[in-house]
Design an enzyme around this catalytic site. Structure first.
Site, short mmCIF file in Angstrom:
data_model
loop_
_atom_site.label_atom_id
_atom_site.label_comp_id
_atom_site.label_asym_id
_atom_site.label_seq_id
_atom_site.Cartn_x
_atom_site.Cartn_y
_atom_site.Cartn_z
N SER A 175 0.84 -1.20 0.00
CA SER A 175 0.00 0.00 0.00
C SER A 175 0.87 1.25 0.00
CB SER A 175 -0.88 0.02 1.25
OG SER A 175 -1.50 1.28 1.41
N TYR A 188 -2.75 -1.01 10.35
CA TYR A 188 -2.71 -1.42 8.93
C TYR A 188 -1.38 -1.03 8.30
CZ TYR A 188 -4.08 -1.28 3.95
OH TYR A 188 -4.13 -1.45 2.59
#
Ligand code: NAD
Ligand code: MG
Length: 286
Positions: A175, A188
């Site tokens: 990400s 995350y």
């Protein structure tokens, strides 16, 4: 591509495609396959929806048979299988939790046996829970990020390795948050950074075996993860997804699929340990 997203929320993670307004686009109708993956066998975790479905449909159009692992979204998985089969390729569906090492072992064996081998592995299944303050993150929520996003990548890859031969490709979905950070996604972001370390170290370990290991680091993409993670906290944030990127919009899954084709195919035969940043123009130091 232009996309108007109304405020919305899904109250359960994983989210589902059928509740998204507007529906996402997973492959451009005009995308022409050119046999880049003819005869290849691919396994994609989280391949039922979102970015994983985009990778699955692009792989199938390029000539690969595809097995997908997903948690529980049977309708999304069946639709992905229908679309793979419409490309004339074989689809294998495997439901279960990648946080379990025994499930991962069994799932990889089923994929290999039903496909007749394995050439491409995409680690992509992930969870994302929003917490505005670190002290709001419970032990359970922290641990779930680790179990799915880190342990899941490890368990699946370890089980797959004995089936992968020279020329194989492993791809991780990381990400932009691994590089830019995200103040509301500390757990995350921690896992997405760990996936980068996993990718780089494994690339070095497997280079001698001629197995390449790379990552894709997407920016904001219109997938069920967005309304299911941001929605319950702030439905407006879903509507504003990607507006802070240079392109002032989020990406569609179909804009990610070709990056996976590149990393899976011999087009990237001299590329390992690297990251493709598909993020609407955000410049990051990685
Ligand atoms: P998505 O919800 O469509 O895909 C995530 C998938 O993970 C789900 O389909 C689900 O079946 C699977 N999954 C979740 N928990 C699982 C478990 N315990 N066991 C097995 N499967 C499980 O959303 P997406 O956005 O396409 O997410 C795919 C990947 O992309 C994730 O790793 C996510 O972190 C990453 N990512 C997404 C974005 C974005 O903007 N959408 C941006 C950067 C990275
Ligand atoms: Mg899904």
């Amino acid at each position: 591509m232009s996309l108007t997203i109304p405020p919305q929320s899904q109250d359960h993670q994983p989210g589902v495609e059928g509740k998204m307004t507007p529906p996402a686009i997973h492959i451009r109708p005009g995308y022409k396959g050119s046999g880049k993956l003819t005869g290849k066998k691919a396994l994609i975790t989280g391949g039922d929806s979102g970015i994983g479905r985009a990778a699955a449909l692009h792989f199938a159009r390029e000539g690969a048979d595809v097995a997908i692992i997903y948690l529980e979204e049977h309708e999304d998985a069946q639709e992905t299988a229908r679309l793979i089969e419409a490309e004339g390729r074989k689809a294998v569906l495997i439901a279960g939790d990648v946080a379990s090492s025994s499930f991962c072992n069994e799932a990889v064996e089923k994929a290999v046996s039903d496909l007749g081998g394995l050439d491409i592995l995409v680690n992509n299944a992930g969870v994302q829970y929003v917490s505005l303050d670190l002290t709001d993150i419970t032990d359970e929520v922290w641990q779930r990020h680790m179990d799915v996003n880190i342990n899941g990548y490890f368990y699946i890859t370890r089980a797959a390795l004995k089936h992968l031969n020279s020329g194989a490709s492993i791809i991780s979905t990381s990400s932009i948050n691994a590089f830019a950070g995200n103040k509301s996604l500390v757990a995350y972001t921690t896992t997405k950074s760990a996936e980068m370390g996993f990718t780089r170290a494994l690339a070095l370990q497997l280079a001698g075996k001629k197995i390449r290991v790379n990552a894709v680091a997407p920016g904001p993409v219109w997938t069920p993860l967005q309304p299911a993670s941001w929605g319950p906290v702030d439905p407006e944030a879903v509507a504003n997804l990607g507006k802070d990127t240079p392109m002032e919009r989020c990406g569609e899954p179909c804009e990610l699929g070709p990056a996976y084709v590149y990393l899976a195919s011999d087009d990237s035969s001299y590329v390992t340990g690297q990251t493709l940043h598909v993020n609407g123009g955000m410049i990051i130091n990685g």
